[in-house]
Design an enzyme around this catalytic site. Structure first.
Site, short mmCIF file in Angstrom:
data_model
loop_
_atom_site.label_atom_id
_atom_site.label_comp_id
_atom_site.label_asym_id
_atom_site.label_seq_id
_atom_site.Cartn_x
_atom_site.Cartn_y
_atom_site.Cartn_z
N CYS A 1 1.22 -8.14 9.36
CA CYS A 1 3.04 -8.27 9.40
C CYS A 1 3.68 -9.11 10.80
O CYS A 1 4.62 -9.05 10.53
CB CYS A 1 3.32 -7.45 7.91
SG CYS A 1 2.00 -7.88 6.43
N HIS B 1 10.68 -7.83 8.32
CA HIS B 1 9.69 -7.95 7.94
C HIS B 1 10.33 -8.19 5.88
O HIS B 1 10.26 -7.21 5.98
CB HIS B 1 7.85 -8.13 8.39
CG HIS B 1 7.06 -8.17 6.94
ND1 HIS B 1 6.49 -9.21 6.56
CD2 HIS B 1 6.25 -6.64 6.15
CE1 HIS B 1 5.57 -8.98 6.13
NE2 HIS B 1 5.36 -7.99 5.72
N ASN C 1 5.30 -11.46 0.06
CA ASN C 1 5.13 -10.97 1.27
C ASN C 1 4.37 -11.68 1.55
O ASN C 1 3.23 -12.11 1.54
CB ASN C 1 4.45 -9.93 1.21
CG ASN C 1 3.83 -9.24 2.38
OD1 ASN C 1 4.26 -9.86 3.49
ND2 ASN C 1 3.67 -7.96 2.57
N1 ACO Z 1 2.12 -3.68 -12.94
C1 ACO Z 1 1.91 -2.88 -13.33
N2 ACO Z 1 1.48 -1.86 -13.38
C2 ACO Z 1 1.24 -1.36 -12.37
C3 ACO Z 1 0.66 -2.76 -11.43
C4 ACO Z 1 1.42 -4.01 -11.68
N3 ACO Z 1 1.16 -5.14 -10.46
N4 ACO Z 1 0.48 -1.87 -9.70
C5 ACO Z 1 0.21 -1.11 -10.43
N5 ACO Z 1 1.08 0.37 -11.51
C6 ACO Z 1 0.22 0.79 -11.82
C7 ACO Z 1 -0.10 1.63 -11.69
O1 ACO Z 1 -1.07 1.51 -11.84
C8 ACO Z 1 -0.08 3.38 -11.44
O2 ACO Z 1 -0.28 3.67 -13.54
P1 ACO Z 1 -0.90 5.10 -13.31
O3 ACO Z 1 0.52 6.02 -13.09
O4 ACO Z 1 -1.22 5.35 -14.98
O5 ACO Z 1 -1.31 4.91 -12.56
C9 ACO Z 1 1.13 2.75 -11.50
O6 ACO Z 1 1.63 1.71 -11.44
C10 ACO Z 1 2.19 3.64 -10.04
O7 ACO Z 1 1.20 2.55 -9.60
P2 ACO Z 1 1.61 3.29 -7.65
O8 ACO Z 1 0.82 2.90 -6.65
O9 ACO Z 1 1.31 5.34 -7.42
O10 ACO Z 1 2.98 2.58 -7.67
P3 ACO Z 1 4.05 2.23 -6.05
O11 ACO Z 1 5.35 3.13 -6.95
O12 ACO Z 1 4.02 3.53 -4.98
O13 ACO Z 1 5.03 1.43 -5.84
C11 ACO Z 1 4.02 -0.57 -4.51
C12 ACO Z 1 3.46 0.44 -5.80
C13 ACO Z 1 4.59 -1.68 -5.18
C14 ACO Z 1 2.69 -1.62 -3.51
C15 ACO Z 1 4.14 0.88 -3.62
O14 ACO Z 1 4.04 1.60 -3.16
C16 ACO Z 1 4.60 -0.72 -2.45
O15 ACO Z 1 5.72 -1.27 -2.56
N6 ACO Z 1 4.27 -0.33 -1.25
C17 ACO Z 1 4.83 -1.03 -0.09
C18 ACO Z 1 4.04 -1.85 0.23
C19 ACO Z 1 3.35 -3.14 0.89
O16 ACO Z 1 4.71 -3.99 1.01
N7 ACO Z 1 2.90 -3.96 1.83
C20 ACO Z 1 2.42 -4.44 1.53
C21 ACO Z 1 1.77 -5.00 2.36
S1 ACO Z 1 1.88 -4.61 3.93
C22 ACO Z 1 3.47 -4.84 4.85
O17 ACO Z 1 3.25 -5.71 4.50
C23 ACO Z 1 3.81 -3.93 5.48
#
Ligand code: ACO
Length: 325
Positions: free
Chosen positions: A112, A244, A274
């Site tokens: 990214c 980004h 993204n």
């Molecule tokens: N729909 C519904 N539920 C979902 C989904 C979905 N698409 N994805 C995960 N869940 C559920 C999980 O199974 C989990 O359920 P559980 O509590 O029953 O186990 C719950 O949601 C929470 O999951 P987490 O992964 O803990 O959720 P979090 O609040 O951390 O959010 C996310 C996840 C959005 C990915 C967040 O961590 C984030 O934004 N991280 C940044 C990562 C990013 O942006 N990466 C992009 C690539 S890197 C870059 O570009 C720099």
């Protein structure tokens, strides 16, 4: 000599999929995706649309926008991790398809952060006089490297390409500063499950979402502070931040932690999701009319590796505007 952005282009696949149109089997919802990420839709490439074809379309528009001819371009850099072929570089396909007969073409792989890495390379080349006019493209078909059974990753990404033409000009406008960094300690936090030399496949994108979130916020803040200190600026001097586009909550944190008003942080993730290396040039294209009057525009990136980077670009000093914007 300074590196001045004189043209912008963008290309998105024809097919746009809203959160509500995602397959039922993913067991996700518009509510979950919007609340956690701000993403409302993403563009997904069809079989006939590839990273190179999107890059060519964006590049063609940027050249047209710059009112130059392909013969003026002497350097093509494509920032991508989802190239058309293992070799040659996607940039050479772009060079061929745009009829650019001179100079050099290569790809940059920094996930990214690829576009900011490419800007740093171009700026260094232009400042030392090696090249005069570069086409810099961020292009990805990330939908091809996500596991469409994994709802925690596949809903986050989209496809697209953004391009800029950068010309050497005797001016004090243009790119003022670029800084790129990486820390390989974090390779495991965000990576594909395979590769050419290991599994002879591309693998699937895998990440530790929370760790990526935490690191992105930390590095965006650190990069911004460093950029301000290195350029003797305060946050009040910044007209726009174009980060980004991974997650709107990360972008809100940048505004909150730096004290800059939310309106000055560009957000396009709702529309494009993204798009990895394409996200910053797509955002630049989206707001190109607003850039004309801006004195201090900051780009911030963070991606797998982890890699991160920043750039300061001056489009206007109040009395004059840069390039042919
Ligand atoms: N729909 C519904 N539920 C979902 C989904 C979905 N698409 N994805 C995960 N869940 C559920 C999980 O199974 C989990 O359920 P559980 O509590 O029953 O186990 C719950 O949601 C929470 O999951 P987490 O992964 O803990 O959720 P979090 O609040 O951390 O959010 C996310 C996840 C959005 C990915 C967040 O961590 C984030 O934004 N991280 C940044 C990562 C990013 O942006 N990466 C992009 C690539 S890197 C870059 O570009 C720099």
């Amino acid at each position: 000599m300074n590196s001045v952005m004189i043209g912008f282009g963008a290309a998105l696949p024809k097919k746009c999929i809203s959160n509500n149109e995602l397959p039922d089997e993913l067991n996700t919802s518009d509510e979950w995706i919007t609340r956690r990420t701000g993403i409302k839709q993403r563009y997904i490439a069809s079989k006939s649309e590839t990273t190179a074809s999107l890059a060519v379309e964006a590049g063609r528009e940027a050249i047209h926008d710059a009112k130059i001819s392909p013969n003026d371009i002497d350097l093509v850099i494509v920032a991508t991790t989802t190239g058309d072929l293992t070799f040659p570089a996607t940039a050479t396909l772009v060079q061929r398809d745009l009829g650019i007969k001179q100079g050099a073409a290569f790809d940059v792989s920094a996930a990214c952060s690829g576009f900011v890495y490419a800007l740093d390379i171009v700026d260094s080349y232009i400042k030392c006089g090696k090249f005069k006019c570069a086409l810099v493209i961020g292009a990805e078909t990330f939908s091809r490297v996500v596991d469409w059974n994994d709802r925690s990753t596949c809903v986050l990404f989209g496809d697209g390409a953004g391009a800029v033409v950068i010309q050497a000009q005797n001016t004090d406008l243009g790119i003022q500063y670029c800084r790129i960094r990486s820390d390989g300690e974090f390779v495991e936090r965000l990576k594909t499950s395979g590769g050419i030399s290991t599994t002879q496949s591309v693998g699937f994108a895998q990440m530790d979402g929370r760790e990526v979130f935490r690191f992105a916020v930390e590095k965006f803040n650190e990069s911004l502070k460093q950029l301000l200190a290195d350029n003797n600026l305060s946050i009040d001097n910044v007209d726009l931040i174009i980060p980004h586009q991974a997650n709107s909550r990360i972008l809100e944190k940048i505004a909150e932690d730096s004290g800059i008003s939310k309106e000055k942080v560009v957000v396009t993730v709702s529309k494009h999701a993204n798009t990895s290396a394409a996200s910053i040039p797509l955002a630049l294209h989206e707001i190109k009319q607003d850039l004309i009057t801006k004195k201090n525009v900051v780009l911030l990136s963070m991606g797998a590796g982890f890699t991160w980077g920043s750039a300061l670009i001056r489009f206007s000093d109040g009395s004059k505007v840069s390039g042919r914007l």
